[in-house]
Motif scaffolding. Structure first.
Motif, PDB file in Angstrom:
ATOM      1  N   GLY A 168       4.037   8.630   2.137  1.00  0.00           N
ATOM      2  CA  GLY A 168       3.321   8.489   0.893  1.00  0.00           C
ATOM      3  C   GLY A 168       1.866   8.908   0.901  1.00  0.00           C
ATOM      4  O   GLY A 168       1.407   9.562   1.683  1.00  0.00           O
ATOM      5  N   MET A 169       1.436   9.087  -0.362  1.00  0.00           N
ATOM      6  CA  MET A 169       0.263   9.643  -0.786  1.00  0.00           C
ATOM      7  C   MET A 169      -0.851   8.613  -1.276  1.00  0.00           C
ATOM      8  O   MET A 169      -0.144   7.516  -1.818  1.00  0.00           O
ATOM      9  N   MET A 183       7.697  12.975  -1.283  1.00  0.00           N
ATOM     10  CA  MET A 183       7.303  11.807  -1.084  1.00  0.00           C
ATOM     11  C   MET A 183       8.038  10.544  -1.473  1.00  0.00           C
ATOM     12  O   MET A 183       8.716  10.640  -2.560  1.00  0.00           O
ATOM     13  N   ASP A 184       7.844   9.543  -0.901  1.00  0.00           N
ATOM     14  CA  ASP A 184       8.620   8.155  -1.337  1.00  0.00           C
ATOM     15  C   ASP A 184       7.796   7.766  -2.240  1.00  0.00           C
ATOM     16  O   ASP A 184       8.191   6.849  -3.152  1.00  0.00           O
ATOM     17  N   TYR A 185       6.387   7.701  -2.145  1.00  0.00           N
ATOM     18  CA  TYR A 185       5.732   7.088  -3.109  1.00  0.00           C
ATOM     19  C   TYR A 185       4.056   7.645  -3.408  1.00  0.00           C
ATOM     20  O   TYR A 185       3.691   8.462  -2.461  1.00  0.00           O
ATOM     21  N   LEU A 186       3.525   7.202  -4.385  1.00  0.00           N
ATOM     22  CA  LEU A 186       2.044   7.429  -4.452  1.00  0.00           C
ATOM     23  C   LEU A 186       1.297   6.116  -4.853  1.00  0.00           C
ATOM     24  O   LEU A 186       1.729   5.501  -5.700  1.00  0.00           O
ATOM     25  N   VAL A 187       0.400   5.924  -4.150  1.00  0.00           N
ATOM     26  CA  VAL A 187      -0.615   4.767  -4.419  1.00  0.00           C
ATOM     27  C   VAL A 187      -1.643   4.996  -5.098  1.00  0.00           C
ATOM     28  O   VAL A 187      -2.486   5.891  -4.764  1.00  0.00           O
ATOM     29  N   ILE A 188      -1.899   4.345  -6.368  1.00  0.00           N
ATOM     30  CA  ILE A 188      -3.195   4.599  -6.890  1.00  0.00           C
ATOM     31  C   ILE A 188      -4.127   3.290  -6.677  1.00  0.00           C
ATOM     32  O   ILE A 188      -3.597   2.056  -7.232  1.00  0.00           O
ATOM     33  N   LYS A 189      -5.242   3.114  -6.022  1.00  0.00           N
ATOM     34  CA  LYS A 189      -5.857   2.134  -5.666  1.00  0.00           C
ATOM     35  C   LYS A 189      -7.399   2.064  -6.166  1.00  0.00           C
ATOM     36  O   LYS A 189      -7.833   3.335  -6.540  1.00  0.00           O
ATOM     37  N   PRO A 190      -8.158   1.041  -6.340  1.00  0.00           N
ATOM     38  CA  PRO A 190      -9.233   0.838  -6.916  1.00  0.00           C
ATOM     39  C   PRO A 190     -10.306   1.345  -5.517  1.00  0.00           C
ATOM     40  O   PRO A 190      -9.939   1.097  -4.243  1.00  0.00           O
ATOM     41  N   PHE A 243      11.370   7.765  -5.782  1.00  0.00           N
ATOM     42  CA  PHE A 243       9.971   7.936  -5.555  1.00  0.00           C
ATOM     43  C   PHE A 243       9.477   6.813  -6.768  1.00  0.00           C
ATOM     44  O   PHE A 243      10.002   6.692  -7.667  1.00  0.00           O
ATOM     45  N   SER A 244       8.343   6.322  -6.468  1.00  0.00           N
ATOM     46  CA  SER A 244       7.650   5.363  -7.328  1.00  0.00           C
ATOM     47  C   SER A 244       5.911   5.579  -7.236  1.00  0.00           C
ATOM     48  O   SER A 244       5.449   5.659  -6.155  1.00  0.00           O
ATOM     49  N   VAL A 245       5.321   5.213  -8.254  1.00  0.00           N
ATOM     50  CA  VAL A 245       4.058   5.529  -8.267  1.00  0.00           C
ATOM     51  C   VAL A 245       3.524   3.759  -8.183  1.00  0.00           C
ATOM     52  O   VAL A 245       3.942   3.001  -9.086  1.00  0.00           O
ATOM     53  N   ILE A 246       2.823   3.343  -7.314  1.00  0.00           N
ATOM     54  CA  ILE A 246       2.467   2.200  -7.235  1.00  0.00           C
ATOM     55  C   ILE A 246       0.799   2.026  -7.692  1.00  0.00           C
ATOM     56  O   ILE A 246       0.022   2.432  -6.890  1.00  0.00           O
ATOM     57  N   PHE A 247       0.784   1.907  -8.843  1.00  0.00           N
ATOM     58  CA  PHE A 247      -0.472   1.495  -9.533  1.00  0.00           C
ATOM     59  C   PHE A 247      -1.061   0.095  -9.202  1.00  0.00           C
ATOM     60  O   PHE A 247      -0.427  -0.848  -9.608  1.00  0.00           O
ATOM     61  N   ARG A 248      -1.839  -0.005  -8.289  1.00  0.00           N
ATOM     62  CA  ARG A 248      -2.744  -1.431  -8.033  1.00  0.00           C
ATOM     63  C   ARG A 248      -3.384  -2.010  -8.865  1.00  0.00           C
ATOM     64  O   ARG A 248      -4.394  -2.380  -8.696  1.00  0.00           O
ATOM     65  N   LEU A 249      -2.689  -2.665  -9.879  1.00  0.00           N
ATOM     66  CA  LEU A 249      -3.301  -3.089 -11.062  1.00  0.00           C
ATOM     67  C   LEU A 249      -3.810  -4.474 -10.673  1.00  0.00           C
ATOM     68  O   LEU A 249      -4.963  -4.820 -11.153  1.00  0.00           O
ATOM     69  N   ASN A 250      -3.171  -5.130  -9.797  1.00  0.00           N
ATOM     70  CA  ASN A 250      -3.698  -6.510  -9.424  1.00  0.00           C
ATOM     71  C   ASN A 250      -4.686  -6.375  -8.508  1.00  0.00           C
ATOM     72  O   ASN A 250      -6.038  -7.207  -8.921  1.00  0.00           O
ATOM     73  N   THR A 251      -4.945  -5.588  -7.979  1.00  0.00           N
ATOM     74  CA  THR A 251      -6.301  -5.158  -7.044  1.00  0.00           C
ATOM     75  C   THR A 251      -7.379  -4.807  -7.765  1.00  0.00           C
ATOM     76  O   THR A 251      -8.434  -5.087  -7.731  1.00  0.00           O
TER      77      THR A 251
END
Length: 354
Positions: A178-179, A203-210, A245-253
């Protein structure tokens, strides 16, 4: 879809350990974060641990191998090699990781991957659970500015990850690749492009985090950043999702960062994890690195069991029991775990009506 529960927690899968904790037993950690290297080849503008000084110190290989074997026997389930520096600056990183896995410990890496060359990938990929690569731009220019490194590292990282993805596919390895992007004003416009590049790279995923401000960090450039305006970006990123493949947009965080508050009054999570720095010091919390109250001991001087059952740790936990959690770092590593444990310790009325 966040199938890895990156924006949540996974302590729910360890009910026996939680039950022992509720009964007041001394439990050993499920998870540890280990910093093999204090040095780093990048100087990211948002680096939370810049106050550590990027010191060229490294865990002694023989010592950490012995301690990992001991920790695995005591019940440690997983380790993430990351910390205050770049793990692959340690000359024996691959051997240490493979050894940890042989000791029954699930292994993972958070890395910038510029030094994660094919020869290293060949060694670690068969036994690693996941590798998450910090890459904070979709172009060499933006990447170089945020990582404060040579822009040529951008293509080098993609070459390394392309090799890893091809090897994983060929050998059918289980390692998740992942990225991760820390969402900043300087790179938000490139998030969609990075997601496409991540997907195309295998890649298996991309995390977008705050961003998360560490109280001791030298930089505070982003301490007033707000994420409400970025929610619409999650809709665009969701369109890029595909099977595999999924984008994990960490909206909760992100919402928790904007709100800046937490529903628990005390930190309860410290018995379930530990942080080990590049000097071999065992800490209860990475927010308080340098504060002796939170340093349990040093692995170069004592075994992990001696440290975990020692008086310093007992005094530290007693101190934390009276500490106001409202002063803690927003979105700390154990935030979701604390939210869960606080509910267990403070059940709502009529809790038997499940």
């Amino acid at each position: 879809m966040d199938k890895y529960r990156i924006d949540a927690h996974k302590l729910i899968y360890h009910p026996e350990r939680v039950s022992d904790w509720l009964k007041g037993k001394n439990i050993y950690p499920v998870y540890a974060e280990i910093s093999p290297s204090g040095a780093c080849n990048h100087r990211c503008v948002y680096c939370a641990l810049d106050f550590m000084g990027y010191k060229p110190r490294f865990l002694d290989t023989k010592m950490i191998k012995a301690r990992l074997k001991e920790m695995g026997g005591l019940g440690l389930k997983s380790v993430m090699f990351a910390g205050e520096g770049e793990p692959f600056l340690h000359p024996d990183m691959a051997a240490i990781s493979v050894h940890a896995n042989k000791c029954g410990i699930d292994t993972s890496f958070t890395t910038n991957a510029a030094l994660m060359k094919p020869a290293i990938i060949d060694k670690i990929l068969p036994t690693t659970s996941w590798i998450k690569v910090s890459i904070n731009g979709a172009t060499p220019i933006t990447y170089g500015q945020i990582h404060r490194c040579n822009p040529s590292d951008f293509s080098r990282v993609f070459e390394n990850l392309g090799y890893a993805a091809a090897l994983k596919k060929k050998k059918k390895y289980a390692c998740a690749l992942g990225m991760q992007m820390v969402l900043l004003p300087e790179n938000a416009h490139e998030a969609v492009d990075l997601a496409l590049k991540a997907r195309n790279a295998g890649m298996d995923y991309l995390v977008i985090k705050p961003y998360s401000q560490h109280p001791q960090s030298v930089t505070d450039k982003y301490k007033d950043i707000h994420y409400a305006d970025y929610e619409k970006l999650s809709v665009e990123l969701e369109k890029i999702n595909r099977p595999g493949f999924s984008v994990i947009f960490r909206l909760n965080t992100m919402k928790k960062w904007d709100e800046g508050c937490r529903p628990y009054k005390r930190c309860l999570a410290l018995p379930f994890w530990s942080y080990i720095d590049a000097g071999g010091n065992v800490w209860g919390c990475s927010m308080f690195l340098g504060n002796e109250t939170f340093r349990y001991g040093n692995l170069n001087e004592k075994t992990f069991k001696q440290i975990w059952e020692g008086e310093k740790r007992k005094r530290s936990l007693k101190y934390v029991c009276g500490m106001d959690a409202s002063t803690c770092r927003v979105n700390c590593r154990m935030d979701e775990v604390n939210r869960y444990l606080w509910q267990l310790k403070n059940p709502v009325e009529h809790s038997n009506f499940i």
